[in-house]
Design a protein around this motif. Structure first.
Motif, PDB file in Angstrom:
ATOM      1  N   GLY A  42     -28.810  76.824  76.810  1.00  0.00           N
ATOM      2  CA  GLY A  42     -27.933  77.996  76.699  1.00  0.00           C
ATOM      3  C   GLY A  42     -26.491  77.686  77.049  1.00  0.00           C
ATOM      4  N   GLY A  43     -25.630  78.625  76.669  1.00  0.00           N
ATOM      5  CA  GLY A  43     -24.196  78.409  76.765  1.00  0.00           C
ATOM      6  C   GLY A  43     -23.650  78.349  78.181  1.00  0.00           C
ATOM      7  N   VAL A  44     -24.233  79.102  79.112  1.00  0.00           N
ATOM      8  CA  VAL A  44     -23.664  79.124  80.463  1.00  0.00           C
ATOM      9  C   VAL A  44     -23.862  77.770  81.145  1.00  0.00           C
ATOM     10  N   ALA A  45     -25.066  77.222  80.994  1.00  0.00           N
ATOM     11  CA  ALA A  45     -25.326  75.902  81.574  1.00  0.00           C
ATOM     12  C   ALA A  45     -24.378  74.870  80.947  1.00  0.00           C
ATOM     13  N   GLU A  46     -24.171  75.004  79.671  1.00  0.00           N
ATOM     14  CA  GLU A  46     -23.287  74.096  78.946  1.00  0.00           C
ATOM     15  C   GLU A  46     -21.863  74.161  79.534  1.00  0.00           C
ATOM     16  N   LEU A  47     -21.413  75.386  79.735  1.00  0.00           N
ATOM     17  CA  LEU A  47     -20.070  75.606  80.285  1.00  0.00           C
ATOM     18  C   LEU A  47     -19.921  75.029  81.678  1.00  0.00           C
ATOM     19  N   ASP A 194     -21.692  64.647  75.955  1.00  0.00           N
ATOM     20  CA  ASP A 194     -22.500  64.051  74.880  1.00  0.00           C
ATOM     21  C   ASP A 194     -22.589  64.987  73.692  1.00  0.00           C
ATOM     22  N   LYS A 195     -22.475  66.276  73.958  1.00  0.00           N
ATOM     23  CA  LYS A 195     -22.557  67.276  72.882  1.00  0.00           C
ATOM     24  C   LYS A 195     -21.340  67.207  71.969  1.00  0.00           C
ATOM     25  N   ASN A 196     -20.205  66.788  72.515  1.00  0.00           N
ATOM     26  CA  ASN A 196     -18.969  66.939  71.727  1.00  0.00           C
ATOM     27  C   ASN A 196     -18.143  65.674  71.531  1.00  0.00           C
ATOM     28  N   SER A 224     -29.360  76.935  67.562  1.00  0.00           N
ATOM     29  CA  SER A 224     -29.367  78.001  68.567  1.00  0.00           C
ATOM     30  C   SER A 224     -30.769  78.211  69.102  1.00  0.00           C
ATOM     31  N   ARG A 225     -30.822  78.806  70.289  1.00  0.00           N
ATOM     32  CA  ARG A 225     -32.128  79.190  70.822  1.00  0.00           C
ATOM     33  C   ARG A 225     -32.819  80.054  69.780  1.00  0.00           C
ATOM     34  N   PHE A 226     -34.161  80.017  69.751  1.00  0.00           N
ATOM     35  CA  PHE A 226     -34.878  80.896  68.827  1.00  0.00           C
ATOM     36  C   PHE A 226     -34.927  82.286  69.453  1.00  0.00           C
ATOM     37  N   PHE A 229     -31.407  87.792  68.198  1.00  0.00           N
ATOM     38  CA  PHE A 229     -29.975  88.075  68.033  1.00  0.00           C
ATOM     39  C   PHE A 229     -29.247  86.965  67.262  1.00  0.00           C
ATOM     40  N   LYS A 230     -29.848  85.772  67.216  1.00  0.00           N
ATOM     41  CA  LYS A 230     -29.215  84.665  66.471  1.00  0.00           C
ATOM     42  C   LYS A 230     -29.624  84.707  64.995  1.00  0.00           C
ATOM     43  N   ASP A 231     -30.534  85.602  64.679  1.00  0.00           N
ATOM     44  CA  ASP A 231     -30.997  85.868  63.317  1.00  0.00           C
ATOM     45  C   ASP A 231     -31.407  84.632  62.509  1.00  0.00           C
ATOM     46  N   ALA A 253     -32.085  74.112  64.232  1.00  0.00           N
ATOM     47  CA  ALA A 253     -32.417  73.351  65.442  1.00  0.00           C
ATOM     48  C   ALA A 253     -32.304  74.269  66.636  1.00  0.00           C
ATOM     49  N   GLY A 254     -33.328  74.278  67.428  1.00  0.00           N
ATOM     50  CA  GLY A 254     -33.285  75.139  68.614  1.00  0.00           C
ATOM     51  C   GLY A 254     -34.137  74.547  69.696  1.00  0.00           C
ATOM     52  N   GLY A 255     -33.885  74.988  70.875  1.00  0.00           N
ATOM     53  CA  GLY A 255     -34.702  74.498  71.977  1.00  0.00           C
ATOM     54  C   GLY A 255     -35.002  75.652  72.879  1.00  0.00           C
ATOM     55  N   GLU A 256     -35.572  75.330  74.008  1.00  0.00           N
ATOM     56  CA  GLU A 256     -35.896  76.403  74.941  1.00  0.00           C
ATOM     57  C   GLU A 256     -34.943  76.367  76.116  1.00  0.00           C
ATOM     58  N   GLY A 313     -20.716  82.506  71.704  1.00  0.00           N
ATOM     59  CA  GLY A 313     -21.236  81.624  70.667  1.00  0.00           C
ATOM     60  C   GLY A 313     -20.585  80.254  70.739  1.00  0.00           C
ATOM     61  N   LEU A 314     -20.968  79.490  71.763  1.00  0.00           N
ATOM     62  CA  LEU A 314     -20.358  78.160  71.926  1.00  0.00           C
ATOM     63  C   LEU A 314     -20.648  77.249  70.743  1.00  0.00           C
ATOM     64  N   THR A 315     -21.766  77.501  70.077  1.00  0.00           N
ATOM     65  CA  THR A 315     -22.098  76.636  68.937  1.00  0.00           C
ATOM     66  C   THR A 315     -21.013  76.707  67.859  1.00  0.00           C
ATOM     67  N   VAL A 316     -20.350  77.845  67.779  1.00  0.00           N
ATOM     68  CA  VAL A 316     -19.265  77.981  66.794  1.00  0.00           C
ATOM     69  C   VAL A 316     -18.122  77.041  67.174  1.00  0.00           C
ATOM     70  N   THR A 317     -17.739  77.084  68.450  1.00  0.00           N
ATOM     71  CA  THR A 317     -16.651  76.206  68.902  1.00  0.00           C
ATOM     72  C   THR A 317     -17.038  74.738  68.713  1.00  0.00           C
ATOM     73  N   GLU A 318     -18.287  74.421  69.040  1.00  0.00           N
ATOM     74  CA  GLU A 318     -18.741  73.027  68.902  1.00  0.00           C
ATOM     75  C   GLU A 318     -18.611  72.558  67.455  1.00  0.00           C
ATOM     76  N   ALA A 319     -19.020  73.423  66.533  1.00  0.00           N
ATOM     77  CA  ALA A 319     -18.951  73.050  65.110  1.00  0.00           C
ATOM     78  C   ALA A 319     -17.498  72.885  64.672  1.00  0.00           C
TER      79      ALA A 319
HETATM   80  N1  UDP Z   1     -28.132  74.289  72.342  1.00  0.00           N
HETATM   81  C1  UDP Z   1     -28.722  73.046  72.477  1.00  0.00           C
HETATM   82  N2  UDP Z   1     -29.926  72.841  71.923  1.00  0.00           N
HETATM   83  C2  UDP Z   1     -30.561  73.799  71.239  1.00  0.00           C
HETATM   84  C3  UDP Z   1     -29.966  75.066  71.098  1.00  0.00           C
HETATM   85  C4  UDP Z   1     -28.722  75.285  71.667  1.00  0.00           C
HETATM   86  O1  UDP Z   1     -28.162  72.141  73.095  1.00  0.00           O
HETATM   87  O2  UDP Z   1     -31.649  73.542  70.754  1.00  0.00           O
HETATM   88  C5  UDP Z   1     -26.817  74.487  72.950  1.00  0.00           C
HETATM   89  C6  UDP Z   1     -25.707  74.721  71.960  1.00  0.00           C
HETATM   90  O3  UDP Z   1     -25.252  73.491  71.433  1.00  0.00           O
HETATM   91  C7  UDP Z   1     -24.702  75.445  72.847  1.00  0.00           C
HETATM   92  C8  UDP Z   1     -25.576  76.256  73.768  1.00  0.00           C
HETATM   93  O4  UDP Z   1     -26.847  75.629  73.779  1.00  0.00           O
HETATM   94  O5  UDP Z   1     -23.970  74.511  73.616  1.00  0.00           O
HETATM   95  C9  UDP Z   1     -25.734  77.681  73.277  1.00  0.00           C
HETATM   96  O6  UDP Z   1     -24.609  78.417  73.612  1.00  0.00           O
HETATM   97  P1  UDP Z   1     -24.195  79.711  72.808  1.00  0.00           P
HETATM   98  O7  UDP Z   1     -23.031  80.303  73.522  1.00  0.00           O
HETATM   99  O8  UDP Z   1     -23.989  79.376  71.373  1.00  0.00           O
HETATM  100  O9  UDP Z   1     -25.470  80.652  72.883  1.00  0.00           O
HETATM  101  P2  UDP Z   1     -26.398  81.185  74.084  1.00  0.00           P
HETATM  102  O10 UDP Z   1     -27.656  80.357  74.001  1.00  0.00           O
HETATM  103  O11 UDP Z   1     -25.671  81.013  75.366  1.00  0.00           O
HETATM  104  O12 UDP Z   1     -26.660  82.612  73.709  1.00  0.00           O
END
Ligand code: UDP
Length: 415
Positions: A42-47, A194-196, A224-226, A229-231, A253-256, A313-319
């Motif tokens: 998720g995005g907060v951990a990423e931040l 590593d993500k960016n 994105s997470r499954f 809201f991510k549709d 691609a998504g994870g938990e 939506g950090l994934t948008v910024t990452e892209a």
């Molecule tokens: N992410 C990831 N692996 C996944 C799905 C998401 O590393 O399988 C990362 C994604 O790259 C982004 C963060 O999790 O850095 C998701 O942040 P975002 O703000 O887009 O959404 P949130 O999950 O916080 O709602």
């Protein structure tokens, strides 16, 4: 070895880093704690992963605490998250009592003898009820789209939030009626993670081979997470419309995340929607597959984030940082990040998404041009250095204020 700040200087320029050092010097000595509910996913951990080491490099003693909870706790907090984003949800009193009890137990375990505590999102919001006196200032950082919350859930959460000295939202429209100053801070990405970080073409190819994704056709990607809201199902619908006429592949691609128990149910829906289509690849990644996500984003031709609700939506910024055109749902912070028709397209339906995918597939040169603008936009506004500067400014402001927080400017301050 060069420090992270020195490495960032190569990306954002020396004046930006000098300013951070000067602001931090004015605050020292200062201690800070960030709290959230998961270290991975998720995005907060990423931040937090990106920003915490930088605080410490600037000489501000900063820790990251993660609250602990059981399955029932995370069921409640996910329901709360959904309710705050406007989804009709019933959360009974026993569930709310359990939520408070888990916060109380965490308060016993934690120690916040610091100047500032930044509490992220609703999960740890009630810590303040039990620990108010330990830290000098408390800030609640809301990362979700709370613009149209379920009234009952918001009323419950507000009882805790109103005790804070200030709160931070990602969009002006998310701010709430609260008796303290509210601030606007855009989330950010760390270009060194590593993500960016930059990857070579060979590194990208090796990951794609390992994940068994052929690059014989243009690749459309959503990471994105499954989560409904991510549709992700809407993305598959859009893809099927395009794919009927134009060769392409879709990768979802998504994870938990440990604080999101809904993933498996949504993943099952996605599997059903993708059934029988060999050009769709579903990837369940480990939450720490940052390098793989980086490579996927770099290999993709078009990146989609078709959220129907989104905090930022950090994934948008990452892209965007990877120079890719993005097709984003016109929701929450995505609207702030994407310049419609300049760095990508905003869409509101699977049909709209399909139309824009088809356009970008037919005009790859437009996508490349958009990607170039997108990268520079991120460099200017959405990197961790800008986020840090805003936090430093906020802390200078809050430290200057009286203990009761009175005399602070405005209701929503744009930093
Ligand atoms: N992410 C990831 N692996 C996944 C799905 C998401 O590393 O399988 C990362 C994604 O790259 C982004 C963060 O999790 O850095 C998701 O942040 P975002 O703000 O887009 O959404 P949130 O999950 O916080 O709602």
């Amino acid at each position: 070895m060069t420090s992270r700040l020195e490495q960032l200087e190569q990306i954002v320029g020396a004046p930006v880093i000098d300013q951070l050092r000067r602001m931090a010097d004015r605050l020292k000595p200062l201690s800070l704690a960030h709290v959230n509910s998961t270290r991975i996913g998720g995005g907060v951990a990423e931040l937090l992963n990106g920003i915490i080491p930088l605080w410490n490099e600037l000489g501000i003693d900063t820790r990251w605490e993660v609250i602990e909870g059981d399955q029932a706790f995370f069921e409640v907090t996910k329901a709360m998250h959904n309710a705050l984003q406007g989804f009709r949800t019933i959360i009974g009193k026993p569930m709310l009592d359990h939520y408070i009890e888990v916060n109380r137990r965490n308060a016993e375990r934690l120690d916040f003898d610091v100047d500032f505590v930044v509490v992220n999102d609703p999960q740890p919001a009630y810590l303040i009820e039990f620990m108010r006196k330990q830290a000098k200032k408390w800030i609640w950082r809301c990362h979700i789209d709370a613009s149209k919350p379920d009234r009952h859930v918001w009323r419950f959460l507000r009882e805790a939030v109103k005790q804070y000295d200030g709160s931070i939202f990602s969009m002006p429209g998310f701010s709430r009626n609260l008796p303290h100053p509210q601030y606007l801070l855009y989330p950010s990405i760390d270009p060194l993670s590593d993500k960016n970080r930059e990857l070579s073409a060979q590194e990208v190819s090796a990951v794609m081979d390992r994940l068994r994704i052929k690059r014989d056709k243009p690749i459309i990607l959503q990471v994105s997470r499954f989560d409904s809201f991510k549709d992700p199902v809407g993305v598959i619908e859009a893809f099927r419309m395009v794919h009927a006429h134009t060769p392409c592949r879709l990768v979802l691609a998504g994870g938990e995340a440990t604080d999101d128990p809904e993933g498996p149910r949504i993943f099952a829906q996605v599997q059903e929607a993708a059934h029988g289509e060999p050009d769709i690849t579903l990837l369940l990644l480990h939450p720490e597959s940052h390098y793989e996500v980086n490579a996927l984003q770099r290999a993709a031709d078009i990146i989609v984030q078709k959220s129907v609700r989104e905090g930022f939506g950090l994934t948008v910024t990452e892209a965007m940082w990877k120079g890719k055109p993005v097709i984003g749902g016109a929701a929450g912070g995505i609207v702030l990040q994407l310049r419609n028709f300049r760095t990508g397209f905003l869409v509101s339906s699977p049909e709209g998404c399909a139309l824009r995918i088809r356009y970008l597939l037919r005009h790859p040169e437009v996508g490349q041009r958009m990607g170039k603008f997108a990268k520079e936009f991120v460099r200017d506004y959405l990197l961790v250095t800008r986020n840090l500067r805003d936090y430093l400014a906020l802390m200078l402001l809050l430290r200057g204020a009286g203990d009761d927080g009175k005399g602070l400017p405005g209701r929503t301050v744009v930093l």
